[in-house]
Motif scaffolding. Structure first.
Motif, PDB file in Angstrom:
ATOM      1  N   UNK A  92       0.828  -1.199   0.000  1.00 39.76           N
ATOM      2  CA  UNK A  92       0.000   0.000   0.000  1.00 39.76           C
ATOM      3  C   UNK A  92       0.864   1.251   0.000  1.00 39.76           C
ATOM      4  N   UNK A  93       0.367   2.276  -0.652  1.00 43.31           N
ATOM      5  CA  UNK A  93       1.030   3.577  -0.625  1.00 43.31           C
ATOM      6  C   UNK A  93       0.522   4.366   0.586  1.00 43.31           C
ATOM      7  N   UNK A  94       1.371   5.214   1.125  1.00 40.76           N
ATOM      8  CA  UNK A  94       1.009   6.018   2.290  1.00 40.76           C
ATOM      9  C   UNK A  94       1.019   7.484   1.896  1.00 40.76           C
ATOM     10  N   UNK A 108       3.025  -0.542   7.014  1.00 42.80           N
ATOM     11  CA  UNK A 108       2.330   0.731   6.842  1.00 42.80           C
ATOM     12  C   UNK A 108       1.296   0.853   7.967  1.00 42.80           C
ATOM     13  N   UNK A 109       1.363   1.978   8.696  1.00 43.89           N
ATOM     14  CA  UNK A 109       0.439   2.174   9.810  1.00 43.89           C
ATOM     15  C   UNK A 109       0.075   3.648   9.828  1.00 43.89           C
ATOM     16  N   UNK A 110      -1.159   3.977   9.506  1.00 42.94           N
ATOM     17  CA  UNK A 110      -1.568   5.363   9.297  1.00 42.94           C
ATOM     18  C   UNK A 110      -2.533   5.828  10.372  1.00 42.94           C
ATOM     19  N   UNK A 111      -2.566   7.153  10.564  1.00 45.30           N
ATOM     20  CA  UNK A 111      -3.499   7.723  11.531  1.00 45.30           C
ATOM     21  C   UNK A 111      -4.924   7.610  11.021  1.00 45.30           C
ATOM     22  N   UNK A 161      -4.043   5.313   3.292  1.00 45.15           N
ATOM     23  CA  UNK A 161      -3.520   4.113   2.642  1.00 45.15           C
ATOM     24  C   UNK A 161      -4.192   3.949   1.280  1.00 45.15           C
ATOM     25  N   UNK A 162      -3.344   3.852   0.259  1.00 40.85           N
ATOM     26  CA  UNK A 162      -3.838   3.786  -1.115  1.00 40.85           C
ATOM     27  C   UNK A 162      -3.450   2.459  -1.745  1.00 40.85           C
ATOM     28  N   UNK A 163      -4.394   1.855  -2.435  1.00 42.09           N
ATOM     29  CA  UNK A 163      -4.141   0.630  -3.195  1.00 42.09           C
ATOM     30  C   UNK A 163      -4.287   0.962  -4.674  1.00 42.09           C
ATOM     31  N   UNK A 223     -13.739  -0.096   4.847  1.00 40.71           N
ATOM     32  CA  UNK A 223     -13.788  -1.548   5.020  1.00 40.71           C
ATOM     33  C   UNK A 223     -12.425  -2.140   5.394  1.00 40.71           C
ATOM     34  N   UNK A 224     -11.362  -1.367   5.202  1.00 43.94           N
ATOM     35  CA  UNK A 224     -10.020  -1.865   5.506  1.00 43.94           C
ATOM     36  C   UNK A 224      -9.803  -1.894   7.020  1.00 43.94           C
ATOM     37  N   UNK A 225      -9.329  -3.013   7.530  1.00 41.65           N
ATOM     38  CA  UNK A 225      -9.035  -3.173   8.949  1.00 41.65           C
ATOM     39  C   UNK A 225      -7.524  -3.090   9.141  1.00 41.65           C
ATOM     40  N   UNK A 226      -7.075  -2.077   9.864  1.00 40.44           N
ATOM     41  CA  UNK A 226      -5.651  -1.874  10.097  1.00 40.44           C
ATOM     42  C   UNK A 226      -5.224  -2.623  11.354  1.00 40.44           C
TER      43      UNK A 226
END
Length: 707
Positions: A208-210, A289-292, A298-300, A308-311
């Motif tokens: 994933x891109x941040x 990758x761990x975002x606020x 987070x980009x796919x 829907x994404x679970x971090x």
């Protein structure tokens, strides 16, 4: 036969310990480490997350700074550990930072540290339990949306275990804590081994891109960039929380207490540093990758991953990466991390009650917090901590991101003030020490504490600058409120002590010239006769039987019966045109007191003792109100004369005697002034008044001694 409540208490807490068993509850180092270090060790589970989360605001380029920020945190951690090793040797009584600050900087500094630590302990429980609840929700999807209630249940469970005693809770928590250490260190060793052999895969989020949440104009070297770095450092400094708990818990160690506590501190520091650096290094090697705000940042393939994404937490991602070929190890690391986050609160459950007991001993908190409970733990402190943490968890809905902003302010206040106090401590001792070897040792210790003061003071400034507007102001406000309340409590206790102190004036110590007794009579029955007998046996200077004329017919009937039975005492009737009972009696007693100001007035009140709570609802409560009014009348005492009804038979065997620290429950019923017809006493019962000369000499002497 014990009541249901007592049986349930014994099932949960266990049988009470005798006071001489206290030495058997002391902890060896192998148990003390998980008891007092679980908070500091558990920070490995969220300190790396907070560092990466804060740096993610500036985008992926800022991640390169995470190892250096971790190194800075490690340096501060090692300095603090070295400083506290000086503390436990110099102040082994368990007062910790509070005692150091009070002795060397004064009571105000000590109270500042005390209030900061109390608030920090509450936040420790709230943050740790909330974080554990979120980990549990990751593994058990049905808990999502119910994290707060689950966290409350965990706090209650932890509270119950700690009520069983320090040693029991330590033994119960030792295995999970050691399992967490072994699993994280093992994950680090296995991960670095795979990296050396070129077999380490990328994290599940590595593709994933941040995206930067905010554009840091001028880059990380600009003022905004420096502020972001400092904020990331202050978030990572959460790894230092819990270090001070060992200095507060020195009395719980086995002898030699100071040496064992210092050794445990050293082990804590080395293990925490190893685990923290392993996690941060592996996170960079696997490109975690761990975002606020993951749904947006987070980009796919250039598209935000959405809600829907679970971090997953950083350790969860690392475990899935390092043990991609061995799922049981992944589940072991995840489960151990979730458990240690819950058990981290155990550090607070051991530190808060001890500190609260010391503050209560010094008069800054309610005295009940200084008393040990059935299992020789400070039960009231444990209950108070659990209650405050539950309020916080429910108020912030168990969200770690919101709670973490309140965190670590208090602990760095205590760090900084304590280290300054230790510098003053060594300086004071150096003035009088003449031995060269001792002076050299003290000088080295002062240097260590001076460096600790400088570093922790710098971190405190950084924390206040970077976290104040994010919520740290709430913690500061809470500390101020606790500080003011402790001052008010101390002022109250001091005022009461001055008021109750015995003066040097001999005239003030003079006994009353006489005792004037008033027996309250609602009707002529066995309780009244017993009260009359006891009052006469006490050999009072004057004795009156008093009734209130609420109903004229009942009053006449009472007077006729009084004369018919030949009670050897006149009955005084108080008029009550408004059918009041309390006011006429109080006025009569006050008038008696005014006529004889040097005499003591004792009011005897017949009391029914019943066996069931619902029976108290069937009787008049006027005596309870009367007793409450008379309590505020100087020179007046109220003596209850109990009469046990048949329903109370055997109750003395059902109610277990209260152990030290147990809040007494009022098992006696209020003393009612009955206006119902009672059974006429047959013959001369034990409670019927006798002639003065018929009272036995032994009984008179005994009653005289009691009076």
């Amino acid at each position: 036969m014990p009541s249901v409540t007592d049986a349930a208490k014994r099932l949960l807490v266990g049988r009470p310990f005798r006071s001489e068993k206290l030495s058997e509850t002391l902890l060896p180092k192998r148990i003390a480490l998980p008891v007092f270090a679980s908070d500091a060790l558990s920070s490995v589970a969220y300190a790396p997350d907070e560092i990466l989360l804060t740096l993610s605001i500036a985008g992926i380029a800022a991640y390169a700074l995470s190892p250096w920020i971790a190194v800075a945190v490690v340096v501060v951690l090692l300095v603090v550990v070295a400083s506290y090793r000086q503390n436990v040797h110099a102040y082994p009584s368990g007062g910790g930072d509070y005692e150091v600050a009070t002795v060397n900087l004064g009571p105000s500094a000590g109270l500042t540290v005390g209030s900061a630590l109390l608030v920090d302990y509450v936040l420790t429980v709230a943050v740790s339990i909330s974080s554990g609840a979120q980990y549990a929700a990751t593994a058990l999807p049905f808990l999502r949306g119910h994290e707060a209630l689950f966290a409350v249940g965990l706090i209650v469970l932890l509270m119950t275990v700690n009520l069983r005693g320090v040693r029991e809770s330590g033994t119960a928590f030792a295995v999970p804590t050691y399992l967490f250490m072994a699993s994280v260190i093992g994950m680090g060793l296995w991960g670095f081994g795979r990296w050396l052999f070129g077999d380490l895969p990328q994290a599940p989020s590595a593709h994933l891109e941040l995206a930067a949440e905010h554009d840091i104009s001028g880059g990380l070297t600009s003022l905004a960039g420096v502020y972001l770095i400092l904020r990331a450092f202050s978030s990572g400094a959460a790894a230092l929380t819990g270090v001070e708990a060992i200095s507060n818990g020195v009395p719980a160690f086995r002898k030699p207490k100071s040496r064992n506590a210092a050794t445990t501190l050293l082990l804590l520091g080395l293990i925490a540093v190893t685990m923290l650096m392993s996690v941060v290094a592996l996170a960079n090697l696997t490109n975690v990758r761990f975002a606020e705000d993951p749904s947006v940042q987070l980009l796919d393939d250039g598209v935000p991953v959405g809600d829907s994404y679970v971090q997953d937490p950083v350790i969860g991602q690392l475990a899935a990466t390092v043990f991609d070929h061995f799922p049981p190890a992944f589940y072991l690391v995840t489960a151990a991390t979730g458990v240690i986050l819950v058990l981290a609160a155990n550090t607070a459950f051991n530190g808060f009650p001890v500190l609260a007991s010391i503050l209560a001993r010094d008069g800054f908190l309610p005295k009940q917090l200084h008393t040990r409970g059935d299992r020789l733990a400070f039960s009231n402190g444990i209950l108070a901590l659990a209650g405050a943490a539950i309020v916080l968890v429910l108020a912030f809905d168990a969200e770690v991101t919101r709670l973490i902003q309140l965190y670590i302010v208090g602990v760095f206040v205590s760090f900084t003030v304590s280290q300054l106090g230790m510098v003053r401590h060594w300086t004071r001792h150096l003035r009088t020490e003449t031995d060269a070897a001792a002076r050299a040792r003290m000088t080295r210790s002062r240097v260590v504490n001076s460096v600790g003061f400088a570093l922790t003071g710098l971190v405190l400034v950084i924390v206040l600058l970077t976290k104040f507007t994010q919520g740290a102001w709430i913690a500061v406000l809470a500390m101020a409120v606790v500080f003011v309340n402790m001052r008010l409590i101390q002022r109250h206790y001091s005022s009461v002590a001055r008021e109750l102190a015995v003066p040097d004036d001999p005239a003030a110590k003079a006994l009353p010239t006489g005792v004037r007794a008033v027996v309250l009579v609602s009707k002529l029955h066995k309780p009244t006769l017993r009260a009359l007998a006891y009052a006469r046996a006490a050999r009072n200077t004057d004795l009156q039987a008093v009734t209130v004329a609420v109903d004229p017919q009942e009053t006449r009937a009472l007077q006729e019966r009084w004369e018919r039975l030949g009670v050897p005492l006149p009955l005084t009737v108080l008029d009550s045109p408004y059918r009041e009972i309390t006011r006429p009696v109080v006025d009569h007693v006050r008038a008696l007191r005014e006529r004889h100001p040097r005499d003591l007035v004792v009011v005897y009140v017949p009391e029914y003792v019943v066996g069931h709570w619902w029976e108290t609802l069937l009787h008049n409560q006027s005596a309870l109100r009367l007793r409450a009014r008379l309590r505020y009348t100087p020179g007046v005492m109220v003596a209850s004369v109990p009469w046990q009804l048949s329903s109370s038979a055997g109750m003395e065997d059902r109610h277990e005697p209260a152990a030290p620290g147990v809040v007494r429950r009022g098992t006696w019923g209020p003393a009612p002034l009955e206006h119902e017809e009672a059974a006429r006493p047959s013959g001369r019962g034990g409670g019927e008044p006798r002639d003065r000369h018929e009272v036995g000499q032994d009984e008179q002497q005994e009653q005289g001694r009691r009076a």
